[in-house]
Design a protein around this motif. Sequence first.
Motif, mmCIF file in Angstrom:
data_model
loop_
_atom_site.group_PDB
_atom_site.id
_atom_site.type_symbol
_atom_site.label_atom_id
_atom_site.label_comp_id
_atom_site.label_asym_id
_atom_site.label_seq_id
_atom_site.Cartn_x
_atom_site.Cartn_y
_atom_site.Cartn_z
ATOM 1 N N TYR A 138 0.453 -1.439 0.407
ATOM 2 C CA TYR A 138 0.101 -0.064 0.204
ATOM 3 C C TYR A 138 0.658 1.454 0.317
ATOM 4 O O TYR A 138 0.056 2.317 -0.515
ATOM 5 C CB TYR A 138 -1.002 -0.036 1.270
ATOM 6 C CG TYR A 138 -2.140 -0.773 0.998
ATOM 7 C CD1 TYR A 138 -3.306 -0.474 0.546
ATOM 8 C CD2 TYR A 138 -1.885 -1.775 1.527
ATOM 9 C CE1 TYR A 138 -3.972 -0.943 0.046
ATOM 10 C CE2 TYR A 138 -3.183 -3.254 1.739
ATOM 11 C CZ TYR A 138 -3.910 -2.341 0.843
ATOM 12 O OH TYR A 138 -5.908 -3.353 0.594
ATOM 13 N N GLU A 139 2.054 1.044 0.676
ATOM 14 C CA GLU A 139 2.915 2.676 0.905
ATOM 15 C C GLU A 139 3.242 3.325 -0.063
ATOM 16 O O GLU A 139 2.788 4.383 -1.136
ATOM 17 C CB GLU A 139 4.239 2.316 1.679
ATOM 18 C CG GLU A 139 5.333 3.096 2.348
ATOM 19 C CD GLU A 139 5.985 3.308 2.847
ATOM 20 O OE1 GLU A 139 6.693 4.500 3.731
ATOM 21 O OE2 GLU A 139 5.451 2.423 3.997
ATOM 22 N N ASP A 140 4.056 2.248 -0.963
ATOM 23 C CA ASP A 140 4.043 2.383 -2.202
ATOM 24 C C ASP A 140 2.594 2.466 -3.833
ATOM 25 O O ASP A 140 3.685 3.735 -4.264
ATOM 26 C CB ASP A 140 5.969 1.704 -2.862
ATOM 27 C CG ASP A 140 6.995 1.165 -2.403
ATOM 28 O OD1 ASP A 140 6.880 2.149 -1.314
ATOM 29 O OD2 ASP A 140 6.691 0.086 -2.096
ATOM 30 N N LEU A 141 2.069 2.481 -3.120
ATOM 31 C CA LEU A 141 1.135 1.968 -4.337
ATOM 32 C C LEU A 141 0.977 3.603 -4.294
ATOM 33 O O LEU A 141 0.127 4.582 -5.227
ATOM 34 C CB LEU A 141 0.208 1.019 -4.036
ATOM 35 C CG LEU A 141 0.038 -0.389 -5.023
ATOM 36 C CD1 LEU A 141 -0.643 -1.208 -4.231
ATOM 37 C CD2 LEU A 141 0.256 -0.357 -6.577
ATOM 38 N N GLU A 142 0.198 3.799 -3.413
ATOM 39 C CA GLU A 142 -0.691 5.410 -2.877
ATOM 40 C C GLU A 142 0.925 6.037 -2.879
ATOM 41 O O GLU A 142 -0.116 7.439 -2.639
ATOM 42 C CB GLU A 142 -0.990 5.494 -1.069
ATOM 43 C CG GLU A 142 -2.125 4.073 -1.036
ATOM 44 C CD GLU A 142 -2.881 4.022 0.113
ATOM 45 O OE1 GLU A 142 -2.496 5.295 1.194
ATOM 46 O OE2 GLU A 142 -3.966 2.915 0.430
ATOM 47 N N PHE A 143 1.908 6.548 -3.010
ATOM 48 C CA PHE A 143 2.926 6.887 -3.423
ATOM 49 C C PHE A 143 2.675 7.887 -4.892
ATOM 50 O O PHE A 143 2.492 8.641 -5.100
ATOM 51 C CB PHE A 143 3.650 6.294 -2.927
ATOM 52 C CG PHE A 143 5.213 7.381 -2.962
ATOM 53 C CD1 PHE A 143 5.165 8.991 -2.399
ATOM 54 C CD2 PHE A 143 5.907 7.452 -4.385
ATOM 55 C CE1 PHE A 143 6.837 9.593 -2.464
ATOM 56 C CE2 PHE A 143 6.553 8.433 -4.487
ATOM 57 C CZ PHE A 143 7.227 9.798 -3.908
ATOM 58 N N THR A 146 -8.033 2.588 -5.003
ATOM 59 C CA THR A 146 -7.106 2.021 -6.191
ATOM 60 C C THR A 146 -5.873 1.018 -5.429
ATOM 61 O O THR A 146 -5.915 0.274 -6.250
ATOM 62 C CB THR A 146 -6.951 3.308 -7.688
ATOM 63 O OG1 THR A 146 -7.657 4.020 -7.937
ATOM 64 C CG2 THR A 146 -6.059 3.040 -8.562
ATOM 65 N N ALA A 147 -5.419 1.217 -4.680
ATOM 66 C CA ALA A 147 -4.344 0.718 -4.498
ATOM 67 C C ALA A 147 -4.914 -0.850 -3.722
ATOM 68 O O ALA A 147 -4.347 -1.249 -4.110
ATOM 69 C CB ALA A 147 -3.848 0.967 -2.968
ATOM 70 N N SER A 148 -5.892 -0.517 -3.082
ATOM 71 C CA SER A 148 -6.906 -1.946 -2.624
ATOM 72 C C SER A 148 -7.419 -2.664 -3.949
ATOM 73 O O SER A 148 -7.607 -3.903 -3.804
ATOM 74 C CB SER A 148 -8.030 -1.753 -1.619
ATOM 75 O OG SER A 148 -7.533 -0.756 -0.358
ATOM 76 N N VAL A 149 -7.554 -2.075 -4.794
ATOM 77 C CA VAL A 149 -8.489 -2.917 -5.913
ATOM 78 C C VAL A 149 -7.161 -3.482 -6.557
ATOM 79 O O VAL A 149 -6.667 -4.929 -6.925
ATOM 80 C CB VAL A 149 -8.696 -1.778 -6.696
ATOM 81 C CG1 VAL A 149 -8.877 -3.456 -8.093
ATOM 82 C CG2 VAL A 149 -10.224 -1.739 -6.870
#
Length: 215
Positions: free
Chosen positions: A109-114, A122-125
């Motif tokens: 999540y950390e890198d995706l939401e960055f 979107t990160a959760s999907v």
Amino acid sequence: MTKKEKAKFIMEELDKVYPTTPVPLDHKDEFTLLIAVLLSAQCTDVRVNLITPHLFAKADNPYDMIKLSIEEIREIIKPCGLSPQKSKAIFNLSHILIDKHDGIVPDNYEDLEFLPGVGHKTASVVMSQAFGYPAFPVDTHIHRLLYRWGITNGKNVTQTEKDAKAIFPEEKWNKLHLQIIFYGRSHSPARSPKLSVDYITEAIGRKSVLKDYKP
């Protein structure tokens, strides 16, 4: 009905109607899914699936994507709406993927939401549908239905996600969030509820009335 009883009933009914849950957005890997989910913000999955083949024919990986200009990306994705913001996000996140992740979509999540244009939903999907990580992305259908079904107070999507994760078994999250989306589109659309039959809401209402009724 208690929340646990409602949750059990909801899962049983949705399993009957949607025993399988194909991913609604067409993609071939983590990167194309990420882009498709980003494009789906305030846009239907049907329209996204019409647009992404044109985009991915030119660039289906971050290395090819940065060869396009932001304006070229914008022209292709314009029918999805919010094209100025989305085109910049796609271009910039592709650069970040190359510079920081060797062109690979990160699985946390950390890198995706960055990444530009990538919020928690979107990160959760991506975590759920690309990597199989237990997640419960909350879209407008899920937010509306879980409030209507008495699973959450409907305060905001963050609270709805928290309440959903608390009441539904973790091993059900990835399938269930898609089942609720499919159900919402078919049986409980926000814009034309009179043209559909939300039988789960009706059943929960009847069961609640019967349980509370004291002659």
